[in-house]
Design a protein around this motif. Structure first.
Motif, mmCIF file in Angstrom:
data_model
loop_
_atom_site.group_PDB
_atom_site.id
_atom_site.type_symbol
_atom_site.label_atom_id
_atom_site.label_comp_id
_atom_site.label_asym_id
_atom_site.label_seq_id
_atom_site.Cartn_x
_atom_site.Cartn_y
_atom_site.Cartn_z
ATOM 1 N N THR A 160 6.778 -3.380 -2.256
ATOM 2 C CA THR A 160 7.598 -4.323 -3.012
ATOM 3 C C THR A 160 8.795 -4.692 -2.149
ATOM 4 O O THR A 160 9.551 -3.808 -1.738
ATOM 5 N N GLY A 177 0.991 -3.488 -0.364
ATOM 6 C CA GLY A 177 1.436 -2.758 -1.543
ATOM 7 C C GLY A 177 2.916 -2.434 -1.569
ATOM 8 O O GLY A 177 3.366 -1.710 -2.450
ATOM 9 N N SER A 193 6.186 5.842 -5.477
ATOM 10 C CA SER A 193 5.676 4.591 -6.027
ATOM 11 C C SER A 193 6.668 4.089 -7.063
ATOM 12 O O SER A 193 7.070 4.858 -7.942
ATOM 13 N N PRO A 194 7.105 2.857 -6.965
ATOM 14 C CA PRO A 194 6.773 1.912 -5.913
ATOM 15 C C PRO A 194 7.550 2.226 -4.639
ATOM 16 O O PRO A 194 8.540 2.948 -4.668
ATOM 17 N N ARG A 201 5.355 7.169 1.471
ATOM 18 C CA ARG A 201 4.025 7.084 0.857
ATOM 19 C C ARG A 201 3.315 8.431 0.889
ATOM 20 O O ARG A 201 2.590 8.777 -0.041
#
Length: 187
Positions: A57, A55, A40-41, A35
């Protein structure tokens, strides 16, 4: 993409990704590192777990426990629109955003970049890859269940990257001894 399945047999079957090092579960440490570089993701392949940051997945290979190639296939599908993806183990408590940046810089024009240790061994679950190359390798692999990650990646062009600092980011924790070393390193 963080592979967080497996049986953790050498740790007595505990949920290894959620074992804390420095008060933070190893999986959360890896999530935080990716992060920080703006990934992302952020995709975790494995069972849904309490305590993950929001947040994330979470996807699961079918059948569950199908191994790293099956997990990578599901993870690649979840990041299909991205150009690059990190392929990481969930038990890398010393992984940092800087280590991921080093891999990204090391990618160059190749299909992937991964760390090699002091003996020249490729750290297959601590690298970055071009999604199209990884997807192509998965499509050519055949049945992914139980497949070898080494075999999946063997025909891709790879830049091998050496870590120059202390606290090698590719060190994983498979045993109680490994956990002890990692805990001492983060103190």
């Amino acid at each position: 993409m963080i592979l967080a399945g497996g049986r953790a047999a050498r740790l007595g079957g505990r949920d290894k990704p959620m074992v804390a090092v420095g008060g933070v579960p190893m999986l959360v440490r890896v999530v935080n590192a990716v992060r920080e570089v703006g990934a992302s993701p952020v995709v975790v392949v494995g069972p849904d777990r309490e305590g993950l940051p929001p947040g994330i997945t979470v996807v699961r290979e079918e059948p569950a426990g199908g191994g790293p190639v099956a997990a990578a296939a599901v993870g690649v599908a979840a990041v299909a629109e991205n150009e690059k993806v990190a392929l990481l183990a969930s038990d890398l408590p010393l992984l940092s955003a800087e280590a991921i940046r080093v891999l990204l810089r090391g990618l160059g024009a190749k299909d992937g970049a991964l760390f090699v240790d002091g003996e020249g061994r490729r750290q297959l679950l601590c690298g970055v890859w071009r999604v199209r190359a990884l997807r192509r390798a998965i499509q050519q692999f055949g049945e992914p269940g139980g497949g070898s990650l080494r075999r999946l990646l063997q025909h891709l062009e790879v830049n091998e990257v050496r870590w120059e600092g202390e606290r090698a980011p590719y060190v994983d924790c498979d045993t109680e001894e490994d956990l002890g070393k990692a805990r001492r390193a983060v103190q």
